[in-house]
Design an enzyme around this catalytic site. Structure first.
Site, mmCIF file in Angstrom:
data_model
loop_
_atom_site.group_PDB
_atom_site.id
_atom_site.type_symbol
_atom_site.label_atom_id
_atom_site.label_comp_id
_atom_site.label_asym_id
_atom_site.label_seq_id
_atom_site.Cartn_x
_atom_site.Cartn_y
_atom_site.Cartn_z
ATOM 1 N N ARG A 143 -9.926 3.934 -22.546
ATOM 2 C CA ARG A 143 -10.082 2.488 -22.338
ATOM 3 C C ARG A 143 -9.125 1.966 -21.280
ATOM 4 O O ARG A 143 -9.481 1.118 -20.453
ATOM 5 C CB ARG A 143 -9.817 1.733 -23.645
ATOM 6 C CG ARG A 143 -10.940 1.847 -24.636
ATOM 7 C CD ARG A 143 -10.590 1.111 -25.912
ATOM 8 N NE ARG A 143 -11.659 1.215 -26.891
ATOM 9 C CZ ARG A 143 -11.518 0.886 -28.160
ATOM 10 N NH1 ARG A 143 -10.356 0.459 -28.613
ATOM 11 N NH2 ARG A 143 -12.532 1.004 -28.981
ATOM 12 N N CYS B 256 -2.285 -0.899 7.251
ATOM 13 C CA CYS B 256 -1.394 0.269 7.252
ATOM 14 C C CYS B 256 -1.576 1.079 8.529
ATOM 15 O O CYS B 256 -0.620 1.666 9.049
ATOM 16 C CB CYS B 256 -1.696 1.167 6.060
ATOM 17 S SG CYS B 256 -1.339 0.377 4.502
ATOM 18 N N HIS C 274 0.847 -1.178 0.000
ATOM 19 C CA HIS C 274 0.000 0.000 0.000
ATOM 20 C C HIS C 274 0.892 1.241 0.000
ATOM 21 O O HIS C 274 2.089 1.168 0.292
ATOM 22 C CB HIS C 274 -0.927 -0.022 1.209
ATOM 23 C CG HIS C 274 -2.073 -1.000 1.046
ATOM 24 N ND1 HIS C 274 -3.076 -1.133 1.957
ATOM 25 C CD2 HIS C 274 -2.359 -1.881 0.045
ATOM 26 C CE1 HIS C 274 -3.945 -2.049 1.539
ATOM 27 N NE2 HIS C 274 -3.521 -2.529 0.391
ATOM 28 N N GLU D 195 1.245 3.839 1.902
ATOM 29 C CA GLU D 195 1.939 4.240 3.132
ATOM 30 C C GLU D 195 3.244 3.452 3.292
ATOM 31 O O GLU D 195 4.278 4.007 3.686
ATOM 32 C CB GLU D 195 1.057 3.962 4.364
ATOM 33 C CG GLU D 195 -0.276 4.694 4.383
ATOM 34 C CD GLU D 195 -1.396 3.948 3.660
ATOM 35 O OE1 GLU D 195 -1.120 3.284 2.639
ATOM 36 O OE2 GLU D 195 -2.549 4.060 4.098
HETATM 37 C C1 AOF Z 1 -4.423 1.884 2.068
HETATM 38 N N1 AOF Z 1 -3.406 2.180 1.240
HETATM 39 O O1 AOF Z 1 -2.419 2.109 -0.741
HETATM 40 C C2 AOF Z 1 -4.488 1.089 -0.524
HETATM 41 C C3 AOF Z 1 -5.578 0.830 0.331
HETATM 42 O O2 AOF Z 1 -6.247 -6.533 -0.698
HETATM 43 P P1 AOF Z 1 -5.474 -5.499 0.047
HETATM 44 O O3 AOF Z 1 -4.899 -5.971 1.323
HETATM 45 O O4 AOF Z 1 -4.454 -4.813 -0.839
HETATM 46 O O5 AOF Z 1 -6.529 -4.383 0.489
HETATM 47 C C4 AOF Z 1 -7.231 -3.657 -0.461
HETATM 48 C C5 AOF Z 1 -8.127 -2.650 0.196
HETATM 49 O O6 AOF Z 1 -7.340 -1.772 0.990
HETATM 50 C C6 AOF Z 1 -8.838 -1.742 -0.811
HETATM 51 O O7 AOF Z 1 -10.086 -2.252 -1.208
HETATM 52 C C7 AOF Z 1 -8.960 -0.449 -0.043
HETATM 53 O O8 AOF Z 1 -10.048 -0.469 0.849
HETATM 54 C C8 AOF Z 1 -7.677 -0.414 0.734
HETATM 55 N N2 AOF Z 1 -6.630 0.163 -0.122
HETATM 56 N N3 AOF Z 1 -5.518 1.259 1.602
HETATM 57 O O9 AOF Z 1 -4.354 2.178 3.245
HETATM 58 C C9 AOF Z 1 -3.392 1.824 -0.033
HETATM 59 N N4 AOF Z 1 -4.470 0.660 -1.804
HETATM 60 ZN ZN ZN Z 2 -3.249 -0.203 3.613
#
Ligand code: AOF
Ligand code: ZN
Length: 342
Positions: free
Chosen positions: A186, A87, A51, A53
């Protein structure tokens, strides 16, 4: 000292780098600021990977400063164990000066739990900085979780006199420049949908070959399976789902999904939601576009209008509800792009 908005804008900028690549995850950017200096930044690149962070923390060469820093994140830090650990927990361990959040995460797995966890741990959290921009960045993700259907973009090109073809044959309404633009569009959506008529008459491949970017999933409405499998929509470059009334079958990268006769468009959106597809670009034909317009099942309209072309007879362009406020942009001398976001 710069404002919070200043750094949030930067976080938005870095988040955008992954546009089209993160499905089903949102686009997220994170910037770490220590006394007015950015000491780390990162973005979520792809589902399954770190993610934003964690990317930002990993990019930081001065980890001893993290505790005295402010974290700017475009989306609420997650609180669940998914493909990666939460995170919010990592931020709690660091205990930074403050976490500034752009938008709430409406994924039910998170939904406020991330900011709650931080606050309970005594970390100061400021929410809603550039919220509108942060929500716009992830409009597909938010639509999916909040409206329980994918984000729908309707797209077509029409002549000055309001036709989308000439005597029911494809007409060259737009030029190479717009084609490139369409390929860029697209690449940003997760799926592209066309009806039988469009697949037969235009024989589109529905790929993004003119630009750099992922090929979306292709969706075809073909009630009685009229489109030959030799047509480009069945090429091996991307998977194709065929919504029909006859069979349920998977063959290679093609999947036939059987629906019942009525309310096809609603059934399709339901299947897409159940399968986690967050956005769909509808490229025609006129009938499918009009159905979605009439049902109010759309979030964005992009219409190209060629002001120097009159076709006189053919299929009428879809009719949009009155009162829509279209923004207009000239693409080149005679072609205008008009777009509207609900
Ligand atoms: C964050 N930071 O950069 C993102 C978040 O399948 P996972 O574990 O990658 O979780 C995906 C979910 O986490 C996604 O649907 C959204 O709610 C959150 N995404 N959260 O703190 C990030 N990409
Ligand atoms: Zn996260």
């Amino acid at each position: 000292m710069y404002t919070h908005e200043h750094y949030m804008l930067r976080a938005l900028e870095v988040a955008q780098r992954a546009e089209g690549y993160t499905y089903p995850n949102p686009l997220v950017g994170c910037v770490i600021v220590h006394q007015g200096r950015i000491i780390g930044e990162g973005y979520h690149r792809k589902a399954g990977e770190y993610h934003a962070e964690i990317e930002a923390i990993n990019s930081c060469r001065e980890p001893h400063l993290l505790k005295e820093s402010v974290f700017y994140v475009t989306l609420e830090p997650c609180a669940h164990y998914g493909k990666t650990p939460p995170c919010a927990l990592r931020l709690k361990e660091i205990g930074p000066k403050m976490v500034v959040v752009g938008s709430y995460d409406s994924n039910p797995l998170v939904a406020g739990k991330g900011t709650a966890l931080l606050r309970q741990a005594g970390v100061e959290v400021l929410e809603g900085v550039l919220e509108k921009k942060c929500r716009e960045l992830n409009r597909r993700f938010f639509c999916f979780h909040e409206k329980k259907r994918p984000y729908v973009v309707l797209k077509w090109a029409e002549s000055k006199d309001g036709y989308i073809d000439k005597n029911f044959r494809p007409a060259k309404i737009t030029t190479a420049l717009e084609s490139q633009w369409v390929h860029t569009m697209r690449a940003k959506e997760e799926a592209i949908l066309v009806g039988t008529g469009t697949a037969l008459s235009d024989n589109p491949s529905l790929t993004t070959r003119l630009v750099e970017g992922p090929n979306p999933l292709r969706l075809l409405i073909d009630r009685t399976l009229k489109v030959p499998e030799t047509h480009r929509i069945y090429s091996s470059e991307a998977p194709t789902w065929v919504f029909n009334l006859i069979k349920e079958q998977t063959r290679g990268s093609t999947e036939y999904i059987k629906l019942s006769e009525n309310n096809i468009e609603e059934q399709i959106l339901k299947v897409l939601y159940q399968r986690g597809i967050q956005s769909v670009l509808v490229e025609g034909g006129a009938y499918t576009l009009q159905r979605l317009l009439d049902l109010g099942l759309y979030d964005q309209i992009v219409r190209f209008k060629n002001e120097s072309l009159e076709l006189e007879k053919g299929t009428l362009a879809p009719r949009v509800p009155p009162g829509l406020d279209f923004k207009k942009e000239w693409m080149e001398e005679s072609v205008r792009m008009e777009y509207q976001m609900v």
